[in-house]
Design a protein around this motif. Sequence first.
Motif, PDB file in Angstrom:
ATOM      1  N   LEU A 188       1.138  -7.062  -0.760  1.00 36.24           N
ATOM      2  CA  LEU A 188       1.338  -5.571  -1.308  1.00 36.24           C
ATOM      3  C   LEU A 188      -0.005  -5.021  -1.930  1.00 36.24           C
ATOM      4  CD1 LEU A 188       4.849  -6.291  -2.596  1.00 36.24           C
ATOM      5  CD2 LEU A 188       4.133  -4.748  -0.923  1.00 36.24           C
ATOM      6  N   GLN A 189      -0.742  -5.971  -2.645  1.00 37.22           N
ATOM      7  CA  GLN A 189      -1.991  -5.441  -3.518  1.00 37.22           C
ATOM      8  C   GLN A 189      -2.860  -4.948  -2.482  1.00 37.22           C
ATOM      9  OE1 GLN A 189      -2.654  -8.868  -5.923  1.00 37.22           O
ATOM     10  NE2 GLN A 189      -1.185  -8.113  -7.758  1.00 37.22           N
ATOM     11  N   THR A 193      -2.063   1.533   2.692  1.00 35.69           N
ATOM     12  CA  THR A 193      -1.124   2.657   3.076  1.00 35.69           C
ATOM     13  C   THR A 193      -0.229   2.825   2.050  1.00 35.69           C
ATOM     14  OG1 THR A 193       0.415   1.113   3.820  1.00 35.69           O
ATOM     15  CG2 THR A 193      -1.468   1.675   5.476  1.00 35.69           C
ATOM     16  N   LEU A 194       0.051   2.013   0.976  1.00 36.38           N
ATOM     17  CA  LEU A 194       1.041   2.293   0.108  1.00 36.38           C
ATOM     18  C   LEU A 194       0.215   3.113  -1.128  1.00 36.38           C
ATOM     19  CD1 LEU A 194       2.457  -1.458  -0.466  1.00 36.38           C
ATOM     20  CD2 LEU A 194       3.258   0.742   0.917  1.00 36.38           C
ATOM     21  N   THR A 195       1.198   4.094  -1.934  1.00 37.85           N
ATOM     22  CA  THR A 195       0.698   4.819  -2.886  1.00 37.85           C
ATOM     23  C   THR A 195       1.056   3.988  -4.067  1.00 37.85           C
ATOM     24  OG1 THR A 195       2.879   5.657  -3.400  1.00 37.85           O
ATOM     25  CG2 THR A 195       1.666   6.881  -1.870  1.00 37.85           C
ATOM     26  N   PRO A 196       0.001   4.369  -5.242  1.00 33.99           N
ATOM     27  CA  PRO A 196       0.566   3.196  -6.541  1.00 33.99           C
ATOM     28  C   PRO A 196       1.779   3.052  -6.867  1.00 33.99           C
ATOM     29  CG  PRO A 196      -1.532   4.644  -6.620  1.00 33.99           C
ATOM     30  CD  PRO A 196      -0.878   5.217  -5.508  1.00 33.99           C
ATOM     31  N   ALA A 197       2.529   4.204  -6.682  1.00 34.14           N
ATOM     32  CA  ALA A 197       3.860   4.251  -7.366  1.00 34.14           C
ATOM     33  C   ALA A 197       4.727   3.489  -6.344  1.00 34.14           C
ATOM     34  CB  ALA A 197       4.310   5.696  -7.406  1.00 34.14           C
ATOM     35  N   LEU A 203       6.473  -4.215  -6.100  1.00 37.79           N
ATOM     36  CA  LEU A 203       6.108  -5.251  -6.764  1.00 37.79           C
ATOM     37  C   LEU A 203       7.167  -5.812  -8.070  1.00 37.79           C
ATOM     38  CD1 LEU A 203       2.388  -4.875  -7.594  1.00 37.79           C
ATOM     39  CD2 LEU A 203       3.211  -6.591  -6.226  1.00 37.79           C
ATOM     40  N   ALA A 204       7.877  -4.641  -8.287  1.00 41.75           N
ATOM     41  CA  ALA A 204       8.940  -4.898  -9.175  1.00 41.75           C
ATOM     42  C   ALA A 204      10.134  -5.703  -8.667  1.00 41.75           C
ATOM     43  CB  ALA A 204       9.477  -3.470  -9.879  1.00 41.75           C
TER      44      ALA A 204
END
Length: 210
Positions: A188-189, A193-197, A203-204
Amino acid sequence: QVPGLADEKISQLEKIQQSFNERRNALQQNGTLPPDFGEKYAALQKIQHDEVASVLSPQELEDYDLRASPVANSLRNQLGAFDVTEQEFRTLFAIKQAYNDRLGPLYTTVGSAPRSPEEMRARAETQKQQDGEIQAALGDARYAEYQRASDFNYRQTSQLVARLQLPPETTNQVYAVQQDMQQRVRALQTDRTLTPATRTQHLAALADEA
């Protein structure tokens, strides 16, 4: 530490230890450690070991080193979650002692910076050689167990499982979950392609699942 020693030899070892303690304390300057404390302390340890060797027979010295040397004590702490046999311990000790004799202390003194980048690279290369020797000695399957048991998280989990009186295999199950979660967190980190949000949301959710 060495069962069966004659009282005379025990007395001699006590005097050697007392002399070592006095010389070690003398290295301190007004309660502080000099910059070359690491080298001087290592030299004192060698003098002490030579003095012990002059008192004991070769077999007694081997048994003493396996029980009382810094390398043996460190190895026992590392292998707390590894069901090591006596022969495996002797083999691991011999490999690690040779490595320790070759490279000396990692730090020149307590709290000081590590050695030069060149020395650190040499240490890393030697560490790979040591790991290769250990793998060759233990075999692939046993070496994998050794690596797992050397992980701090695994040892901590093993202690918790023992304290809670759970089945021993629980340690491996929990550790497998930890490893899986760590891999998924890293994925994930590093997913660009993922936005920070979105990453924070995933991750949560992963933390809840863990």
